[in-house]
Scaffold this active site. Structure first.
Site, PDB file in Angstrom:
ATOM      1  N   GLN A 187      -1.584   4.394  17.428  1.00  0.00           N
ATOM      2  CA  GLN A 187      -0.942   4.655  16.459  1.00  0.00           C
ATOM      3  C   GLN A 187       0.560   5.754  15.819  1.00  0.00           C
ATOM      4  OE1 GLN A 187      -1.504   3.166  13.476  1.00  0.00           O
ATOM      5  NE2 GLN A 187      -3.519   0.962  13.485  1.00  0.00           N
ATOM      6  N   HIS A 249      -2.901   4.804  10.750  1.00  0.00           N
ATOM      7  CA  HIS A 249      -2.598   4.818   9.747  1.00  0.00           C
ATOM      8  C   HIS A 249      -1.836   6.386   9.672  1.00  0.00           C
ATOM      9  CE1 HIS A 249      -5.750   2.041   8.513  1.00  0.00           C
ATOM     10  NE2 HIS A 249      -5.472   1.357   9.407  1.00  0.00           N
ATOM     11  N   GLU A 343      -0.006  -5.989   1.961  1.00  0.00           N
ATOM     12  CA  GLU A 343       0.889  -6.266   0.161  1.00  0.00           C
ATOM     13  C   GLU A 343       2.345  -5.370   0.335  1.00  0.00           C
ATOM     14  OE1 GLU A 343      -3.176  -4.310  -2.050  1.00  0.00           O
ATOM     15  OE2 GLU A 343      -1.339  -3.416  -1.761  1.00  0.00           O
ATOM     16  N   TYR A 353      -1.971   2.431  -6.608  1.00  0.00           N
ATOM     17  CA  TYR A 353      -1.398   0.927  -5.736  1.00  0.00           C
ATOM     18  C   TYR A 353      -2.987   0.206  -5.403  1.00  0.00           C
ATOM     19  CZ  TYR A 353       3.321   1.273  -6.900  1.00  0.00           C
ATOM     20  OH  TYR A 353       4.104   1.161  -7.497  1.00  0.00           O
ATOM     21  N   TYR A 364     -12.814  -4.382   8.548  1.00  0.00           N
ATOM     22  CA  TYR A 364     -12.764  -5.513  10.042  1.00  0.00           C
ATOM     23  C   TYR A 364     -13.928  -6.423  10.734  1.00  0.00           C
ATOM     24  CZ  TYR A 364      -8.461  -3.529  10.590  1.00  0.00           C
ATOM     25  OH  TYR A 364      -6.764  -2.941  10.436  1.00  0.00           O
TER      26      TYR A 364
END
Length: 471
Positions: A187, A249, A343, A353, A364
């Site tokens: 990513q 991430h 979210e 949070y 997963y």
């Protein structure tokens, strides 16, 4: 603060008025590792589709890093690839179920003709409940366009995750030289771009990227001066610590507020048990810095010596969308949950949070992350999606070109390939629409200075489109 849950393709009432139908059960029933009598197709939908797409579109025309033979898939599903974000399922499925699931995936790899492409867009005209728009193609031929910034002369700067920056003018892509070295794996790569608030005077821009160090990498931000088609005078103004071996991430959205503070989102790099709740590292946080990289004195978190750190919030999983509300000035954020539990949050200094102490999602592989969705001292999301839509870039609709949408929040969906529109009443999300259905993986969305919405889409040859209302 009211919260909502959005269930794709249906919606569930939970604190705000949305919709409901009986399909809710199939997304909420699986909360443990037990699998009983499911077909390969059902197991794929329940355990794989949130990452790889409901129609296995990720398995067509792709490079297979670990091989695509039956034995390769059996091994990958069984053992996983932790650094790539792929969990192990050997405790979830029996050996027979893993082999059947692998065979099912191979059918998708080998049989492109079996896919139903009838729902693909037939034109550049898209109708919604309140507005019809057409797509003007601004740029094509981009390899995973990730972020966009707009210049006064009407041209556009676009980052490619693979490590290139382009200036787009008159539908021509001109490469900008002088990009820092990036680790374009998983990513990671070259990600977001923002302009300095005084860009017209100083020509300084900011790039976020996955910075390599040996076999490790992290989220970093540099600022540099744009001279012609080259970046000069680079300076690293932010470096998330520690570096990690994982390739997912990174987070990595940026935005300046009206006081010229730069906000940066950083994912927890897949280490949820150590990073997001620890104030001793930079991962799984929203950060705030000055334009020169220094730390604002009133930042909420301090180090052991009592000095302010860049940390602004904690307990964030993988935030890939941030945008300031045009009226209130509040920072709204979208972040990837696990399987379910994406979210929308309003970011406030010093707040927690929740990840992974609270979550509306599960692992997963179907196992439970936490049995808590709320807890003392934890900020609850305004809305969460079940299953995950994989939210990306985020923007508020402003101006008068889109009057029926004005004030709404736009969120790109990577998984379901559409632009999500959230109608707002203060902090309450009163309804949603799916715009530009099946246009492709919407990576970024911005309101441009010309008053139009622009979207960056990974599919369709990597394109940037402008949304033009049709009377």
């Amino acid at each position: 603060m009211n919260k909502s849950v959005f269930i794709v393709p249906s919606l569930l009432i939970c604190g705000a008025t949305i919709f409901f139908n009986s399909s809710v059960a199939k997304y909420t029933a699986v909360t443990s590792a037990a699998v009983s009598g499911k077909t390969p197709a059902e197991n794929y939908q329940n355990y794989c589709s949130s990452c790889h797409g409901e129609k296995m579109d990720a398995f067509v025309d792709r490079d297979w890093k670990h091989g695509n033979k039956l034995s390769d898939l059996v091994r990958g599903i069984s053992k996983g690839y932790a650094d790539d974000g792929m969990p192990a399922f050997e405790k979830t499925f029996t050996a027979k179920e893993i082999e059947e699931l692998s065979s099912y995936i191979i059918e998708g790899i080998n049989n492109r003709a079996a896919y139903d492409f009838d729902d693909q867009p037939k034109s550049n005209i898209f109708k919604s409940d309140k507005l019809t728009v057409k797509l003007d193609t601004i740029a094509t031929g981009l390899d995973v366009p990730w972020g966009m910034a707009f210049l006064k002369d009407g041209s556009l700067l676009v980052t490619e995750r693979g490590g290139k920056l382009y200036k787009v003018a008159n539908k021509k892509n001109t490469e900008i030289k002088g990009i820092p070295e990036v680790l374009a794996q998983g990513q990671g790569g070259l990600m977001d771009i923002v302009l300095h608030p005084d860009f017209e005077k100083n020509q300084i821009l900011y790039l976020s990227y996955s910075k390599p160090k040996g076999k490790l990498a992290t989220t970093a931000v540099v600022h540099a001066k744009l001279e012609g088609n080259t970046l000069v005078n680079q300076k690293m103004v932010f470096e998330a610590l520690p570096y990690a071996s994982t390739r997912h991430h990174y987070g990595s959205r940026m935005a300046f507020d009206k006081n010229n503070y730069l906000f940066i989102s950083v994912g927890e790099r897949g280490n949820e048990r150590e990073n997001p709740q620890s104030l001793d590292n930079s991962l799984g946080k929203i950060h705030r810095i000055n334009a020169d990289g220094s730390i604002p004195a009133d930042n909420p978190f301090k180090d052991k010596e009592g000095k302010p750190t860049s940390l602004y919030t904690c307990g964030n999983r993988n935030p890939q969308g941030i945008a300031f509300h045009p009226v209130t000035g509040e920072l709204w954020e979208t972040e990837h949950g696990p399987r379910g539990g994406d979210e929308i949050n309003i970011i406030a200094p010093g707040k927690n949070y929740g990840w992974p102490l609270t979550s509306y999602g599960i692992n997963y592989n179907g196992t439970t992350i936490t049995d808590k969705t709320t807890a003392p001292g934890i900020e609850e999301p305004l809305l969460y999606w079940l299953p995950s839509i994989a939210p990306s870039g985020t923007a508020f609709v402003t101006g008068d070109n889109y009057k029926p949408w004005k004030g709404a929040l736009l969120v790109g969906s990577l998984r379901f390939k559409y632009l999500n529109l959230c109608y707002l009443d203060g902090h309450k999300i009163t309804g949603q629409e799916k715009l530009l259905k099946n246009i492709g993986r919407v990576r970024d969305v911005r309101m441009a200075p010309d008053g139009y919405i622009y979207v960056a889409v990974e599919d369709n040859k990597g394109s940037v489109y402008r949304l033009v209302p049709v009377n």
